[in-house]
Design a protein around this motif. Structure first.
Motif, PDB file in Angstrom:
ATOM      1  N   ASN A   1      23.305  56.933  28.524  1.00  0.00           N
ATOM      2  CA  ASN A   1      23.604  57.239  27.110  1.00  0.00           C
ATOM      3  C   ASN A   1      23.843  55.952  26.324  1.00  0.00           C
ATOM      4  O   ASN A   1      23.255  55.764  25.264  1.00  0.00           O
ATOM      5  N   TYR A   2      24.750  55.111  26.850  1.00  0.00           N
ATOM      6  CA  TYR A   2      25.050  53.853  26.166  1.00  0.00           C
ATOM      7  C   TYR A   2      25.356  52.737  27.150  1.00  0.00           C
ATOM      8  O   TYR A   2      25.966  52.979  28.194  1.00  0.00           O
ATOM      9  N   ALA A   3      24.948  51.541  26.765  1.00  0.00           N
ATOM     10  CA  ALA A   3      25.390  50.338  27.456  1.00  0.00           C
ATOM     11  C   ALA A   3      26.460  49.718  26.561  1.00  0.00           C
ATOM     12  O   ALA A   3      26.198  49.433  25.387  1.00  0.00           O
ATOM     13  N   ILE A   4      27.649  49.564  27.093  1.00  0.00           N
ATOM     14  CA  ILE A   4      28.766  49.056  26.294  1.00  0.00           C
ATOM     15  C   ILE A   4      29.053  47.611  26.681  1.00  0.00           C
ATOM     16  O   ILE A   4      29.371  47.320  27.843  1.00  0.00           O
ATOM     17  N   TRP A   5      28.915  46.740  25.718  1.00  0.00           N
ATOM     18  CA  TRP A   5      29.097  45.312  25.969  1.00  0.00           C
ATOM     19  C   TRP A   5      30.458  44.887  25.439  1.00  0.00           C
ATOM     20  O   TRP A   5      30.704  44.937  24.234  1.00  0.00           O
ATOM     21  N   LEU A   6      31.346  44.479  26.341  1.00  0.00           N
ATOM     22  CA  LEU A   6      32.677  44.005  25.945  1.00  0.00           C
ATOM     23  C   LEU A   6      32.589  42.514  25.675  1.00  0.00           C
ATOM     24  O   LEU A   6      32.476  41.706  26.597  1.00  0.00           O
ATOM     25  N   GLU A   7      32.626  42.203  24.405  1.00  0.00           N
ATOM     26  CA  GLU A   7      32.372  40.831  23.966  1.00  0.00           C
ATOM     27  C   GLU A   7      33.653  40.006  23.911  1.00  0.00           C
ATOM     28  O   GLU A   7      34.636  40.415  23.295  1.00  0.00           O
ATOM     29  N   LEU A   8      33.617  38.839  24.563  1.00  0.00           N
ATOM     30  CA  LEU A   8      34.757  37.916  24.558  1.00  0.00           C
ATOM     31  C   LEU A   8      34.227  36.500  24.724  1.00  0.00           C
ATOM     32  O   LEU A   8      33.303  36.276  25.504  1.00  0.00           O
ATOM     33  N   PRO A   9      34.807  35.532  24.021  1.00  0.00           N
ATOM     34  CA  PRO A   9      34.368  34.151  24.222  1.00  0.00           C
ATOM     35  C   PRO A   9      34.725  33.655  25.629  1.00  0.00           C
ATOM     36  O   PRO A   9      35.692  34.140  26.231  1.00  0.00           O
ATOM     37  N   ALA A  10      33.917  32.706  26.153  1.00  0.00           N
ATOM     38  CA  ALA A  10      34.107  32.207  27.523  1.00  0.00           C
ATOM     39  C   ALA A  10      35.542  31.732  27.768  1.00  0.00           C
ATOM     40  O   ALA A  10      36.108  32.004  28.830  1.00  0.00           O
ATOM     41  N   HIS A  11      36.167  31.070  26.780  1.00  0.00           N
ATOM     42  CA  HIS A  11      37.516  30.547  27.041  1.00  0.00           C
ATOM     43  C   HIS A  11      38.520  31.683  27.260  1.00  0.00           C
ATOM     44  O   HIS A  11      39.447  31.573  28.058  1.00  0.00           O
ATOM     45  N   ALA A  12      38.301  32.811  26.585  1.00  0.00           N
ATOM     46  CA  ALA A  12      39.201  33.961  26.771  1.00  0.00           C
ATOM     47  C   ALA A  12      38.992  34.574  28.159  1.00  0.00           C
ATOM     48  O   ALA A  12      39.948  34.986  28.819  1.00  0.00           O
ATOM     49  N   LEU A  13      37.747  34.594  28.621  1.00  0.00           N
ATOM     50  CA  LEU A  13      37.460  35.119  29.964  1.00  0.00           C
ATOM     51  C   LEU A  13      38.163  34.262  31.014  1.00  0.00           C
ATOM     52  O   LEU A  13      38.766  34.782  31.961  1.00  0.00           O
ATOM     53  N   ILE A  14      38.085  32.939  30.830  1.00  0.00           N
ATOM     54  CA  ILE A  14      38.690  32.033  31.807  1.00  0.00           C
ATOM     55  C   ILE A  14      40.205  32.211  31.835  1.00  0.00           C
ATOM     56  O   ILE A  14      40.809  32.379  32.889  1.00  0.00           O
ATOM     57  N   GLU A  15      40.809  32.251  30.650  1.00  0.00           N
ATOM     58  CA  GLU A  15      42.267  32.445  30.572  1.00  0.00           C
ATOM     59  C   GLU A  15      42.706  33.717  31.285  1.00  0.00           C
ATOM     60  O   GLU A  15      43.625  33.718  32.072  1.00  0.00           O
ATOM     61  N   ARG A  16      42.002  34.813  31.011  1.00  0.00           N
ATOM     62  CA  ARG A  16      42.378  36.090  31.616  1.00  0.00           C
ATOM     63  C   ARG A  16      42.167  36.082  33.124  1.00  0.00           C
ATOM     64  O   ARG A  16      42.973  36.622  33.871  1.00  0.00           O
ATOM     65  N   SER A  17      41.085  35.466  33.577  1.00  0.00           N
ATOM     66  CA  SER A  17      40.759  35.497  34.998  1.00  0.00           C
ATOM     67  C   SER A  17      41.668  34.606  35.827  1.00  0.00           C
ATOM     68  O   SER A  17      41.805  34.807  37.028  1.00  0.00           O
ATOM     69  N   GLU A  18      42.277  33.615  35.169  1.00  0.00           N
ATOM     70  CA  GLU A  18      43.168  32.721  35.906  1.00  0.00           C
ATOM     71  C   GLU A  18      44.377  33.460  36.474  1.00  0.00           C
ATOM     72  O   GLU A  18      45.005  32.998  37.407  1.00  0.00           O
ATOM     73  N   ASN A  19      44.655  34.621  35.897  1.00  0.00           N
ATOM     74  CA  ASN A  19      45.805  35.394  36.388  1.00  0.00           C
ATOM     75  C   ASN A  19      45.435  36.357  37.504  1.00  0.00           C
ATOM     76  O   ASN A  19      46.242  37.177  37.906  1.00  0.00           O
ATOM     77  N   ARG A  20      44.207  36.287  37.999  1.00  0.00           N
ATOM     78  CA  ARG A  20      43.819  37.212  39.049  1.00  0.00           C
ATOM     79  C   ARG A  20      43.685  36.467  40.378  1.00  0.00           C
ATOM     80  O   ARG A  20      43.709  35.259  40.428  1.00  0.00           O
ATOM     81  N   ALA A  21      43.503  37.224  41.459  1.00  0.00           N
ATOM     82  CA  ALA A  21      43.486  36.555  42.761  1.00  0.00           C
ATOM     83  C   ALA A  21      42.440  37.088  43.740  1.00  0.00           C
ATOM     84  O   ALA A  21      42.621  37.042  44.940  1.00  0.00           O
ATOM     85  N   ALA A  22      41.313  37.586  43.257  1.00  0.00           N
ATOM     86  CA  ALA A  22      40.262  38.040  44.168  1.00  0.00           C
ATOM     87  C   ALA A  22      39.607  36.816  44.817  1.00  0.00           C
ATOM     88  O   ALA A  22      39.745  35.698  44.316  1.00  0.00           O
ATOM     89  N   ILE A  23      38.873  37.034  45.922  1.00  0.00           N
ATOM     90  CA  ILE A  23      38.249  35.901  46.624  1.00  0.00           C
ATOM     91  C   ILE A  23      37.280  35.134  45.732  1.00  0.00           C
ATOM     92  O   ILE A  23      37.020  33.973  45.953  1.00  0.00           O
ATOM     93  N   ASP A  24      36.711  35.853  44.752  1.00  0.00           N
ATOM     94  CA  ASP A  24      35.730  35.179  43.899  1.00  0.00           C
ATOM     95  C   ASP A  24      36.342  34.726  42.573  1.00  0.00           C
ATOM     96  O   ASP A  24      35.656  34.486  41.608  1.00  0.00           O
ATOM     97  N   ASP A  25      37.655  34.613  42.520  1.00  0.00           N
ATOM     98  CA  ASP A  25      38.309  34.105  41.312  1.00  0.00           C
ATOM     99  C   ASP A  25      38.708  32.636  41.438  1.00  0.00           C
ATOM    100  O   ASP A  25      39.509  32.138  40.659  1.00  0.00           O
TER     101      ASP A  25
END
Ligand code: ADP
Length: 182
Positions: A108-132
């Motif tokens: 039905n729809y492809a939903i694209w969650l748009e965020l600048p790269a720096h915001a992605l990096i900031e948010r991901s720094e708080n996670r702990a998966a093997i690929d983080d």
């Protein structure tokens, strides 16, 4: 309802997928979580993909397409689904449509969650998966720009792309998605 939730690491794909899955009463299928579970279980598939995930590279189209076809034929997926993190390449997108054609259905729809790269990096720094780890994260964001963002054109052209500002509180993102798909 058949929705694709797409976005970079830390974009809120998982959060929104869970909310939409509850809202519509349909399964949430995350390819990233599926692969991480296979790695944790040390299954043959897990062994095959663990290095790829650790490096932040994409798993091969061939493997992903087989995995998703298998999953979408499970009985719980008959009435709809939320696909989190799939497709990621133009080839995956085309193959998904071909496959859904054979089931007489479509996205039905492809939903694209748009965020600048720096915001992605900031948010991901708080996670702990093997690929983080920082190197894998950098690679995932590169792949996003090189491969996944160009793929959005496939859905845009077919008027099935919904771009959402991911830089707002989760409930506002959800509201905007529901407003856009109704
Ligand atoms: P992210 O947090 O980077 O958005 P996901 O949790 O969706 O990532 O996926 C984690 C990893 O799983 C990816 O970096 C990639 O290695 C693999 N993966 C997940 N979905 C796909 C896909 N559709 N095609 C290829 N690889 C995938």
């Amino acid at each position: 309802m058949r929705l694709l939730i797409l976005g970079g690491p830390g974009s809120g794909k998982g959060t929104q997928s869970q909310k939409l899955s509850e809202h519509f009463g349909i399964p949430w299928i995350s390819t990233g979580d599926t692969l991480r579970a296979e790695i944790a279980a040390d299954s043959p598939l897990g062994q095959q993909v663990s290095e790829t995930l650790a490096k932040g590279e994409l798993v091969s189209d061939k493997l992903m397409i087989a995995l998703i076809k298998e999953r979408l034929q499970q009985p719980d997926a008959a009435k709809g689904w939320i696909l989190d993190g799939y497709p990621r390449t133009a080839f995956q997108a085309e193959e998904l449509d071909f496959f859904l054609d054979t089931l007489n259905t479509q996205v039905n729809y492809a939903i694209w969650l748009e965020l600048p790269a720096h915001a992605l990096i900031e948010r991901s720094e708080n996670r702990a998966a093997i690929d983080d780890n920082p190197e894998a994260l950098r690679r995932r964001i590169e792949t996003l720009a090189e491969t996944t963002i160009p793929m959005l054109e496939y859905y845009d052209y077919r008027q099935r792309l919904l771009r959402i500002d991911g830089n707002q509180p989760p409930d506002d993102v959800k509201r905007e998605i529901l407003g856009g798909i109704s």
